[in-house]
Design a protein around this motif. Structure first.
Motif, PDB file in Angstrom:
ATOM      1  N   VAL A   1       5.203   6.423  -6.740  1.00 15.39           N
ATOM      2  CA  VAL A   1       4.539   6.910  -7.882  1.00 15.39           C
ATOM      3  C   VAL A   1       5.427   7.312  -9.144  1.00 15.39           C
ATOM      4  CG1 VAL A   1       2.434   7.444  -7.033  1.00 15.39           C
ATOM      5  CG2 VAL A   1       4.337   9.186  -7.115  1.00 15.39           C
ATOM      6  N   LEU A   2       6.638   7.583  -8.954  1.00 11.15           N
ATOM      7  CA  LEU A   2       7.652   8.155 -10.067  1.00 11.15           C
ATOM      8  C   LEU A   2       8.699   7.050 -10.157  1.00 11.15           C
ATOM      9  CD1 LEU A   2       7.982  11.815  -9.032  1.00 11.15           C
ATOM     10  CD2 LEU A   2       6.698  10.857 -10.668  1.00 11.15           C
TER      11      LEU A   2
ATOM     12  N   GLU B   1       0.973  -1.249   0.139  1.00  3.64           N
ATOM     13  CA  GLU B   1       0.022  -0.102   0.019  1.00  3.64           C
ATOM     14  C   GLU B   1       0.827   1.190   0.108  1.00  3.64           C
ATOM     15  OE1 GLU B   1      -3.201   0.557  -0.055  1.00  3.64           O
ATOM     16  OE2 GLU B   1      -3.584  -1.570  -0.695  1.00  3.64           O
ATOM     17  N   PHE B   2       1.931   1.186   0.851  1.00  3.67           N
ATOM     18  CA  PHE B   2       2.743   2.560   0.829  1.00  3.67           C
ATOM     19  C   PHE B   2       3.583   2.574  -0.440  1.00  3.67           C
ATOM     20  CE2 PHE B   2       2.024   2.995   5.192  1.00  3.67           C
ATOM     21  CZ  PHE B   2       2.148   4.089   5.750  1.00  3.67           C
ATOM     22  N   THR B   3       4.003   1.439  -0.901  1.00  2.00           N
ATOM     23  CA  THR B   3       4.759   1.479  -2.276  1.00  2.00           C
ATOM     24  C   THR B   3       3.904   2.131  -3.311  1.00  2.00           C
ATOM     25  OG1 THR B   3       6.179  -0.151  -1.526  1.00  2.00           O
ATOM     26  CG2 THR B   3       6.183   0.113  -3.918  1.00  2.00           C
TER      27      THR B   3
ATOM     28  N   VAL C   1      11.652   1.872   4.184  1.00  2.00           N
ATOM     29  CA  VAL C   1      12.758   2.706   3.648  1.00  2.00           C
ATOM     30  C   VAL C   1      12.501   3.014   2.272  1.00  2.00           C
ATOM     31  CG1 VAL C   1      15.021   3.257   3.502  1.00  2.00           C
ATOM     32  CG2 VAL C   1      14.293   2.372   5.645  1.00  2.00           C
ATOM     33  N   PHE C   2      12.284   3.949   1.621  1.00  2.00           N
ATOM     34  CA  PHE C   2      12.466   4.231   0.166  1.00  2.00           C
ATOM     35  C   PHE C   2      13.630   5.247   0.001  1.00  2.00           C
ATOM     36  CE2 PHE C   2       8.141   3.101   1.516  1.00  2.00           C
ATOM     37  CZ  PHE C   2       7.541   2.415   0.354  1.00  2.00           C
ATOM     38  N   THR C   3      14.079   5.325  -1.229  1.00  2.00           N
ATOM     39  CA  THR C   3      15.071   6.502  -1.655  1.00  2.00           C
ATOM     40  C   THR C   3      14.341   7.025  -3.022  1.00  2.00           C
ATOM     41  OG1 THR C   3      16.135   4.755  -3.315  1.00  2.00           O
ATOM     42  CG2 THR C   3      17.207   5.183  -1.207  1.00  2.00           C
ATOM     43  N   ARG C   4      14.673   8.439  -2.976  1.00  2.00           N
ATOM     44  CA  ARG C   4      14.102   9.214  -4.266  1.00  2.00           C
ATOM     45  C   ARG C   4      15.532   9.785  -4.743  1.00  2.00           C
ATOM     46  NH1 ARG C   4      11.501  14.586  -2.271  1.00  2.00           N
ATOM     47  NH2 ARG C   4      13.372  14.087  -1.382  1.00  2.00           N
ATOM     48  N   LYS C   5      15.857   9.371  -5.861  1.00  2.00           N
ATOM     49  CA  LYS C   5      16.998  10.102  -6.774  1.00  2.00           C
ATOM     50  C   LYS C   5      16.265  11.273  -7.471  1.00  2.00           C
ATOM     51  CE  LYS C   5      21.070   8.890  -9.310  1.00  2.00           C
ATOM     52  NZ  LYS C   5      21.750   8.110  -9.833  1.00  2.00           N
ATOM     53  N   ARG C   6      17.230  12.252  -7.459  1.00  2.00           N
ATOM     54  CA  ARG C   6      16.978  13.408  -8.335  1.00  2.00           C
ATOM     55  C   ARG C   6      18.407  13.842  -8.465  1.00  2.00           C
ATOM     56  NH1 ARG C   6      13.037  18.673  -7.177  1.00  2.00           N
ATOM     57  NH2 ARG C   6      13.156  19.424  -9.433  1.00  2.00           N
ATOM     58  N   PHE C   7      18.651  13.967 -10.030  1.00  2.00           N
ATOM     59  CA  PHE C   7      19.978  14.377 -10.429  1.00  2.00           C
ATOM     60  C   PHE C   7      20.724  13.415  -9.863  1.00  2.00           C
ATOM     61  CE2 PHE C   7      17.121  18.140 -10.751  1.00  2.00           C
ATOM     62  CZ  PHE C   7      17.103  18.220 -12.126  1.00  2.00           C
ATOM     63  N   LYS C   8      21.980  14.138  -9.308  1.00  2.00           N
ATOM     64  CA  LYS C   8      22.906  13.251  -8.414  1.00  2.00           C
ATOM     65  C   LYS C   8      22.314  13.183  -6.937  1.00  2.00           C
ATOM     66  CE  LYS C   8      26.628  14.837 -11.134  1.00  2.00           C
ATOM     67  NZ  LYS C   8      27.865  15.795 -11.353  1.00  2.00           N
ATOM     68  N   ASN C   9      21.503  13.562  -6.538  1.00  2.00           N
ATOM     69  CA  ASN C   9      21.302  13.723  -5.080  1.00  2.00           C
ATOM     70  C   ASN C   9      20.115  12.274  -4.794  1.00  2.00           C
ATOM     71  OD1 ASN C   9      22.789  15.913  -4.320  1.00  2.00           O
ATOM     72  ND2 ASN C   9      21.195  17.064  -5.388  1.00  2.00           N
ATOM     73  N   VAL C  10      20.334  11.642  -3.724  1.00  2.00           N
ATOM     74  CA  VAL C  10      19.573  10.743  -3.332  1.00  2.00           C
ATOM     75  C   VAL C  10      19.070  11.170  -1.823  1.00  2.00           C
ATOM     76  CG1 VAL C  10      19.016   8.583  -2.661  1.00  2.00           C
ATOM     77  CG2 VAL C  10      20.532   8.933  -4.522  1.00  2.00           C
ATOM     78  N   ALA C  11      17.594  11.182  -1.472  1.00  2.00           N
ATOM     79  CA  ALA C  11      16.947  11.269  -0.323  1.00  2.00           C
ATOM     80  C   ALA C  11      16.470  10.057   0.057  1.00  2.00           C
ATOM     81  CB  ALA C  11      15.793  12.293  -0.571  1.00  2.00           C
TER      82      ALA C  11
ATOM     83  N   PHE D   1      11.445   1.387  -3.645  1.00  2.00           N
ATOM     84  CA  PHE D   1      11.358   0.848  -2.279  1.00  2.00           C
ATOM     85  C   PHE D   1      12.600  -0.208  -1.963  1.00  2.00           C
ATOM     86  CE2 PHE D   1      10.635  -3.249   0.028  1.00  2.00           C
ATOM     87  CZ  PHE D   1      10.021  -2.701   1.325  1.00  2.00           C
ATOM     88  N   ASN D   2      13.243   0.158  -0.684  1.00  2.00           N
ATOM     89  CA  ASN D   2      14.548  -0.367  -0.547  1.00  2.00           C
ATOM     90  C   ASN D   2      14.414  -1.383   0.780  1.00  2.00           C
ATOM     91  OD1 ASN D   2      15.772   1.434  -1.941  1.00  2.00           O
ATOM     92  ND2 ASN D   2      17.339   2.155  -0.223  1.00  2.00           N
ATOM     93  N   SER D   3      13.865  -1.189   2.042  1.00  2.00           N
ATOM     94  CA  SER D   3      13.387  -2.114   2.936  1.00  2.00           C
ATOM     95  C   SER D   3      12.256  -2.031   3.841  1.00  2.00           C
ATOM     96  CB  SER D   3      14.861  -2.207   3.679  1.00  2.00           C
ATOM     97  OG  SER D   3      14.880  -1.033   4.394  1.00  2.00           O
ATOM     98  N   ALA D   4      12.059  -3.025   4.419  1.00  2.00           N
ATOM     99  CA  ALA D   4      10.760  -2.885   5.488  1.00  2.00           C
ATOM    100  C   ALA D   4      11.259  -3.770   6.683  1.00  2.00           C
ATOM    101  CB  ALA D   4       9.546  -3.058   4.989  1.00  2.00           C
ATOM    102  N   ALA D   5      11.081  -3.243   7.896  1.00  2.00           N
ATOM    103  CA  ALA D   5      11.068  -4.152   9.009  1.00  2.00           C
ATOM    104  C   ALA D   5       9.942  -3.927   9.974  1.00  2.00           C
ATOM    105  CB  ALA D   5      12.521  -3.960   9.486  1.00  2.00           C
ATOM    106  N   MET D   6       9.914  -4.961  11.055  1.00  2.00           N
ATOM    107  CA  MET D   6       8.936  -5.023  12.010  1.00  2.00           C
ATOM    108  C   MET D   6       9.691  -3.984  13.181  1.00  2.00           C
ATOM    109  SD  MET D   6       6.053  -6.038  10.922  1.00  2.00           S
ATOM    110  CE  MET D   6       5.270  -5.901  12.491  1.00  2.00           C
ATOM    111  N   THR D   7       8.906  -3.190  13.828  1.00  2.00           N
ATOM    112  CA  THR D   7       9.370  -2.368  15.074  1.00  2.00           C
ATOM    113  C   THR D   7       8.142  -1.990  15.984  1.00  2.00           C
ATOM    114  OG1 THR D   7      10.665  -0.466  15.598  1.00  2.00           O
ATOM    115  CG2 THR D   7       9.143  -0.156  13.739  1.00  2.00           C
TER     116      THR D   7
END
Length: 174
Positions: free
Chosen positions: A103-104, A96-98, A126-136, A109-115
């Motif tokens: 959406v782009l 659902e989150f993915t 944890v998701f990563t978002r790459k824009r140009f050379k930067n990753v958030a 999606f990188n990982s999921a763990a129970m906590t």
């Protein structure tokens, strides 16, 4: 603002790990005195609206040096078709989150763990978002308590993960 929301926000700052933000804290209390929370000295309040109005929804340490650093708390809200959080439905929650977040093509999606969060089982995604050379890094912790859904979101630059990732992995307790 609900008691659980206030508790989650308070938990962030009381549990902040030893590091540059843990030495000093500030206290926020709205004019009506309905709630208060502490937050790390290096952060500022983030409000519902860009002009600084509306309720405080979290804190930020965004700057030219840090990049975007944002911690937001969402809830309580309707949990939709998810009655509870458990290992058995972790993948359904991740899906659902993915579907909602990735959406782009630049968001992965990188990982999921129970906590745990708010004393309940939670999924840490944890998701990563790459824009140009930067990753958030976009990190989401999701739980359900008393029939309501709650999210904790932490966004920071990948190259600043050592400094800000501990804020996204805090233990939550009511």
């Amino acid at each position: 603002m609900s008691f659980v929301f206030r508790t989650a926000l308070l938990a962030v700052v009381l549990s902040t790990p030893g590091g540059s933000f843990a030495q000093e804290t500030r206290i926020f209390e709205p004019a009506d005195g309905s709630y208060s929370f502490q937050y790390p000295h290096g952060f500022t309040l983030n409000h519902m609206f860009a002009d600084g109005t509306g309720e405080a929804t979290g804190v930020t340490a965004s700057s030219m040096e840090n990049g975007d650093v944002l911690i937001t708390f969402l809830g309580p809200r309707d949990p939709g078709d998810i009655p509870a959080v458990s290992e058995q439905n972790r993948q359904a929650i991740v899906d659902e989150f993915t579907k909602a977040i990735a959406v782009l093509p630049s968001i992965k999606f990188n990982s999921a763990a129970m906590t745990t969060m708010l004393g309940q089982p939670a999924v840490d995604m944890v998701f990563t978002r790459k824009r140009f050379k930067n990753v958030a890094i976009n990190r989401y912790v999701f739980t359900i308590r008393d029939g309501k859904a709650y999210n904790f979101e932490c966004i920071y630059r990948e190259d600043k993960a050592e400094r800000f990732a501990p804020l996204a992995t805090l233990p939550f307790r009511p």
